[in-house]
Write a protein that holds these residues in place. Sequence first.
Motif, short mmCIF file in Angstrom:
data_model
loop_
_atom_site.label_atom_id
_atom_site.label_comp_id
_atom_site.label_asym_id
_atom_site.label_seq_id
_atom_site.Cartn_x
_atom_site.Cartn_y
_atom_site.Cartn_z
N THR A 1 0.83 -1.21 0.00
CA THR A 1 0.00 0.00 0.00
C THR A 1 0.86 1.25 0.00
O THR A 1 0.52 2.25 -0.66
N GLN A 2 1.97 1.23 0.72
CA GLN A 2 2.86 2.38 0.75
C GLN A 2 3.54 2.58 -0.60
O GLN A 2 3.73 3.72 -1.04
N ARG A 3 3.90 1.48 -1.26
CA ARG A 3 4.49 1.61 -2.60
C ARG A 3 3.46 2.22 -3.56
O ARG A 3 3.82 3.03 -4.44
N GLN A 4 2.20 1.84 -3.40
CA GLN A 4 1.15 2.44 -4.23
C GLN A 4 1.05 3.94 -3.96
O GLN A 4 0.93 4.74 -4.90
N LEU A 5 1.09 4.32 -2.69
CA LEU A 5 0.97 5.73 -2.35
C LEU A 5 2.16 6.52 -2.90
O LEU A 5 1.98 7.64 -3.40
N LEU B 1 -15.83 -8.22 4.21
CA LEU B 1 -14.68 -8.84 4.86
C LEU B 1 -14.07 -7.90 5.89
O LEU B 1 -13.76 -8.31 7.02
N ASN B 2 -13.89 -6.63 5.52
CA ASN B 2 -13.32 -5.69 6.47
C ASN B 2 -14.25 -5.45 7.66
O ASN B 2 -13.79 -5.26 8.78
N ARG B 3 -15.56 -5.45 7.40
CA ARG B 3 -16.49 -5.30 8.53
C ARG B 3 -16.32 -6.45 9.53
O ARG B 3 -16.32 -6.25 10.74
N LEU B 4 -16.17 -7.66 9.01
CA LEU B 4 -15.98 -8.82 9.88
C LEU B 4 -14.67 -8.73 10.64
O LEU B 4 -14.62 -8.98 11.85
N THR C 1 -5.88 -2.58 -2.69
CA THR C 1 -5.58 -3.98 -2.41
C THR C 1 -6.90 -4.60 -1.93
O THR C 1 -7.94 -3.95 -1.96
N VAL C 2 -6.86 -5.84 -1.49
CA VAL C 2 -8.08 -6.47 -1.00
C VAL C 2 -8.67 -5.68 0.16
O VAL C 2 -9.88 -5.47 0.25
N SER C 3 -7.81 -5.18 1.04
CA SER C 3 -8.30 -4.54 2.27
C SER C 3 -8.17 -3.03 2.29
O SER C 3 -8.90 -2.36 3.04
#
Length: 226
Positions: free
Chosen positions: A38-42, A161-164, A207-209
């Motif tokens: 995620t940091q590489r994406q940012l 998924l993140n809610r769970l 990403t997925v999350s």
Amino acid sequence: MLRGIVFCCAHDQAAAAVFSRLAFWYRQRYRWLGLERTQRQLVAGLAKVGYRDARLLEIGCGVGWLHQWLLRHGAAFAVGVDLSPRMLAEAEALARAYGLEGRVRYLAGDFLGLADRIEAADIVLFDKVICCYPDAAALLRQAIAKAERAVALIYPRRHRLNRLLHGALNRLLAWMGSDFHTYLHDPAAVERLFLEQGWEKRFEAKTVSWLSQVFVQVKASRTRRG
């Protein structure tokens, strides 16, 4: 390096306690594995708006890896703010290891309580931070007021998924007696807040999350394109 401590509430203190326990392991994780996906994406998004010679403000900076990476690759100066003094101790150790002591300043406490002591920056960074803050709108508005070029953030996507996962984590924290709580803020509401403040989304990756986004001021963006 200047440091003050400002906690506004029990949630701040609980968050500081949780992340202080993780500080050493965060530093070791980045030392051996480097930037997360995620940091590489940012960073890729920030390259589109430009961070060379930029003044950075990272809110919830943790052990400092993201802004220190940007300093080592062309940014000029950074201010890091975090609730956990132990996180900042690790960030200072990393800054010394990379010879960045004169290019970074750290403050411990809640950004909203410290904002009057912090100068404007070209780029404001949030790396997995607004999900730890109950009032994301207030936090983002104050960050926008401090940003002269861009606001870059990573925060959770809002899906089942993140809610769970966040529900399970919050139940575990409550069982442990912690007042700390995580939040799944609506990305549509986040984007709408920026649009209402006269900003536009320049970059997005997923990403997925997680969701990584970079917002820029509309006027400044159009001037650069012209």
